[in-house]
Design a protein around this motif. Structure first.
Motif, PDB file in Angstrom:
ATOM      1  N   LEU A  21       0.860  -1.118   0.027  1.00  0.00           N
ATOM      2  CA  LEU A  21      -0.074   0.205   0.073  1.00  0.00           C
ATOM      3  C   LEU A  21       0.996   1.191   0.126  1.00  0.00           C
ATOM      4  O   LEU A  21       0.667   2.104  -0.714  1.00  0.00           O
ATOM      5  N   GLU A  22       1.845   1.353   0.753  1.00  0.00           N
ATOM      6  CA  GLU A  22       2.955   2.440   0.990  1.00  0.00           C
ATOM      7  C   GLU A  22       3.613   2.430  -0.471  1.00  0.00           C
ATOM      8  O   GLU A  22       3.754   3.761  -0.877  1.00  0.00           O
ATOM      9  N   GLU A  23       3.883   1.329  -1.207  1.00  0.00           N
ATOM     10  CA  GLU A  23       4.593   1.601  -2.467  1.00  0.00           C
ATOM     11  C   GLU A  23       3.744   2.362  -3.514  1.00  0.00           C
ATOM     12  O   GLU A  23       4.142   3.098  -4.099  1.00  0.00           O
ATOM     13  N   LEU A  24       2.602   1.789  -3.367  1.00  0.00           N
ATOM     14  CA  LEU A  24       1.547   2.322  -4.600  1.00  0.00           C
ATOM     15  C   LEU A  24       1.325   3.908  -4.248  1.00  0.00           C
ATOM     16  O   LEU A  24       1.227   4.610  -5.164  1.00  0.00           O
ATOM     17  N   ILE A  25       1.095   4.570  -2.997  1.00  0.00           N
ATOM     18  CA  ILE A  25       0.784   5.567  -2.543  1.00  0.00           C
ATOM     19  C   ILE A  25       2.214   6.390  -3.143  1.00  0.00           C
ATOM     20  O   ILE A  25       2.015   7.737  -3.543  1.00  0.00           O
ATOM     21  N   LEU A  26       3.280   5.783  -2.902  1.00  0.00           N
ATOM     22  CA  LEU A  26       4.569   6.601  -3.077  1.00  0.00           C
ATOM     23  C   LEU A  26       4.863   6.971  -4.339  1.00  0.00           C
ATOM     24  O   LEU A  26       5.157   7.707  -4.785  1.00  0.00           O
ATOM     25  N   GLU A  27       4.152   5.666  -5.372  1.00  0.00           N
ATOM     26  CA  GLU A  27       4.524   5.970  -6.841  1.00  0.00           C
ATOM     27  C   GLU A  27       3.558   7.451  -7.194  1.00  0.00           C
ATOM     28  O   GLU A  27       3.863   7.869  -8.165  1.00  0.00           O
ATOM     29  N   LYS A  28       2.654   7.813  -6.538  1.00  0.00           N
ATOM     30  CA  LYS A  28       1.800   9.033  -6.580  1.00  0.00           C
ATOM     31  C   LYS A  28       2.176  10.246  -6.137  1.00  0.00           C
ATOM     32  O   LYS A  28       1.510  11.317  -6.053  1.00  0.00           O
ATOM     33  N   GLY A  29       3.415  10.163  -5.305  1.00  0.00           N
ATOM     34  CA  GLY A  29       3.820  11.285  -4.708  1.00  0.00           C
ATOM     35  C   GLY A  29       3.449  11.508  -3.130  1.00  0.00           C
ATOM     36  O   GLY A  29       3.688  12.460  -2.459  1.00  0.00           O
ATOM     37  N   GLY A  30       2.790  10.412  -2.774  1.00  0.00           N
ATOM     38  CA  GLY A  30       2.265  10.609  -1.230  1.00  0.00           C
ATOM     39  C   GLY A  30       2.958   9.938  -0.406  1.00  0.00           C
ATOM     40  O   GLY A  30       3.931   8.930  -0.766  1.00  0.00           O
ATOM     41  N   ALA A  31       2.804   9.907   0.772  1.00  0.00           N
ATOM     42  CA  ALA A  31       3.664   9.202   1.859  1.00  0.00           C
ATOM     43  C   ALA A  31       2.527   8.711   3.116  1.00  0.00           C
ATOM     44  O   ALA A  31       1.870   9.657   3.513  1.00  0.00           O
ATOM     45  N   ILE A  32       2.791   7.500   3.533  1.00  0.00           N
ATOM     46  CA  ILE A  32       2.051   6.896   4.780  1.00  0.00           C
ATOM     47  C   ILE A  32       3.240   7.081   6.111  1.00  0.00           C
ATOM     48  O   ILE A  32       4.226   6.426   5.759  1.00  0.00           O
ATOM     49  N   ARG A  33       2.843   7.900   6.853  1.00  0.00           N
ATOM     50  CA  ARG A  33       3.850   7.959   8.100  1.00  0.00           C
ATOM     51  C   ARG A  33       4.028   6.717   8.837  1.00  0.00           C
ATOM     52  O   ARG A  33       5.042   6.098   9.187  1.00  0.00           O
ATOM     53  N   GLU A  34       2.772   6.076   9.057  1.00  0.00           N
ATOM     54  CA  GLU A  34       2.746   4.772   9.813  1.00  0.00           C
ATOM     55  C   GLU A  34       1.612   4.135   9.683  1.00  0.00           C
ATOM     56  O   GLU A  34       0.568   4.995   9.414  1.00  0.00           O
ATOM     57  N   ALA A  35       1.516   2.852   9.464  1.00  0.00           N
ATOM     58  CA  ALA A  35      -0.008   2.254   9.554  1.00  0.00           C
ATOM     59  C   ALA A  35      -0.139   1.501  10.857  1.00  0.00           C
ATOM     60  O   ALA A  35       0.699   0.498  11.312  1.00  0.00           O
ATOM     61  N   ALA A  36      -0.945   1.922  11.738  1.00  0.00           N
ATOM     62  CA  ALA A  36      -1.276   1.313  12.922  1.00  0.00           C
ATOM     63  C   ALA A  36      -2.646   0.451  12.486  1.00  0.00           C
ATOM     64  O   ALA A  36      -3.440   0.760  11.882  1.00  0.00           O
ATOM     65  N   TYR A  37      -2.452  -0.772  13.337  1.00  0.00           N
ATOM     66  CA  TYR A  37      -3.555  -1.670  13.100  1.00  0.00           C
ATOM     67  C   TYR A  37      -3.844  -2.359  14.596  1.00  0.00           C
ATOM     68  O   TYR A  37      -3.251  -2.639  15.365  1.00  0.00           O
ATOM     69  N   CYS A  38      -5.103  -2.931  14.745  1.00  0.00           N
ATOM     70  CA  CYS A  38      -5.591  -3.489  15.846  1.00  0.00           C
ATOM     71  C   CYS A  38      -5.697  -5.065  15.377  1.00  0.00           C
ATOM     72  O   CYS A  38      -6.615  -5.295  14.311  1.00  0.00           O
ATOM     73  N   PRO A  39      -4.745  -5.872  15.780  1.00  0.00           N
ATOM     74  CA  PRO A  39      -4.791  -7.326  15.385  1.00  0.00           C
ATOM     75  C   PRO A  39      -6.019  -8.237  15.988  1.00  0.00           C
ATOM     76  O   PRO A  39      -6.066  -9.440  15.664  1.00  0.00           O
ATOM     77  N   HIS A  40      -6.503  -7.776  17.022  1.00  0.00           N
ATOM     78  CA  HIS A  40      -7.355  -8.382  17.945  1.00  0.00           C
ATOM     79  C   HIS A  40      -8.650  -9.173  17.205  1.00  0.00           C
ATOM     80  O   HIS A  40      -9.198  -8.287  16.475  1.00  0.00           O
ATOM     81  N   LYS A  41      -9.365  -9.811  17.800  1.00  0.00           N
ATOM     82  CA  LYS A  41     -10.706 -10.468  17.362  1.00  0.00           C
ATOM     83  C   LYS A  41     -11.730  -9.151  17.575  1.00  0.00           C
ATOM     84  O   LYS A  41     -11.687  -8.421  18.585  1.00  0.00           O
ATOM     85  N   PRO A  42     -12.713  -9.086  16.720  1.00  0.00           N
ATOM     86  CA  PRO A  42     -13.568  -8.232  16.900  1.00  0.00           C
ATOM     87  C   PRO A  42     -14.325  -8.056  18.373  1.00  0.00           C
ATOM     88  O   PRO A  42     -14.497  -6.916  18.753  1.00  0.00           O
TER      89      PRO A  42
END
Length: 175
Positions: free
Chosen positions: A76-97
Motif C-alpha cells: 500500500l505504501e509503495e502504491l501511494i509513494l508512486e503517486k507522490g504521497g507518503a504514509i507515515r505509519e500504518a497502525a492496526y488492531c490485530p485483535h478479534k472483533p
C-alpha cells in the motif's frame, strides 16, 4: 505539536467487499480505490503526516498472519509513494472483533498512541473513515472527522470518496 490526517484503510484507500476482492488478506488482494493515492499525495504535499488506523480482526481470527499484514501495508505504501504521497505509519488492531481491547475502533487507542509517539495535536487533526466506528474513534480522540461514503453520519464533513474529501480535510485542518 503538529496536525495529522488519520485514515481508515479498507473502503477509504482500497477496495473491500467488491466483485474483485472480498477481504485483503494478501498483497495481491490490494486494489486502491480510484483517486486514493492522489488524495494522499495532496495531503502529503500540503505538509501533513498521513497515518493509517485500521481494524484487522482477520489476524486475531487466523485468516492472516501479522507478517502478511505488514506486507500488505508495505505494498500500500509503495502504491501511494508512486503517486507522490507518503504514509507515515500504518497502525492496526490485530485483535478479534469482540476482544474488548482499547485499540479496536470505535475505541481511540490507535489514535492516542500515534499522537503520543509522533507529537500530534489531536484537536487540530482529522480522522476520515467509511464507518461510523471510525468517526466515533476520531471524536473520542478529540479529532475533527470526515465520513467517506453515503448515509447518515455524525462526522463534521462527508464526501463520496477520499479524493472528493481532500478539500474538506484541508479546510478542517486550517480551522
Amino acid at each position: 505539536m503538529k496536525k495529522a490526517v488519520f485514515l481508515d484503510r479498507d473502503g477509504v484507500l482500497n477496495e473491500v467487499l467488491t466483485e474483485r476482492v472480498k477481504f485483503v488478506n494478501r498483497p495481491d488482494d490490494l486494489y486502491l480505490l480510484e483517486g486514493a493515492a492522489e488524495a494522499v499525495a495532496e495531503l502529503t504535499k500540503a505538509g501533513f503526516d498521513v497515518f493509517i488506523v485500521t481494524n484487522q480482526g482477520g489476524v486475531g481470527l487466523g485468516f492472516m498472519k501479522e507478517r502478511d499484514l505488514k506486507k500488505i501495508h508495505g505494498r500500500l505504501e509503495e502504491l501511494i509513494l508512486e503517486k507522490g504521497g507518503a504514509i507515515r505509519e500504518a497502525a492496526y488492531c490485530p485483535h478479534k472483533p469482540k476482544a474488548g481491547c482499547e485499540c479496536r475502533k470505535p475505541n481511540p487507542g490507535m489514535l492516542l498512541d500515534l499522537a503520543r509517539r509522533h507529537d500530534i495535536d489531536l484537536s487540530a487533526s482529522v480522522m476520515a473513515g467509511d464507518h461510523e466506528r471510525d468517526i466515533e474513534a476520531g471524536k473520542k480522540a478529540g479529532c475533527k472527522t470526515v465520513f467517506i461514503g453515503e448515509g447518515e453520519t455524525s462526522a463534521d464533513a462527508k464526501a463520496p470518496s477520499l479524493q472528493a474529501a481532500v478539500k474538506d480535510i484541508l479546510q478542517l485542518l486550517a480551522d
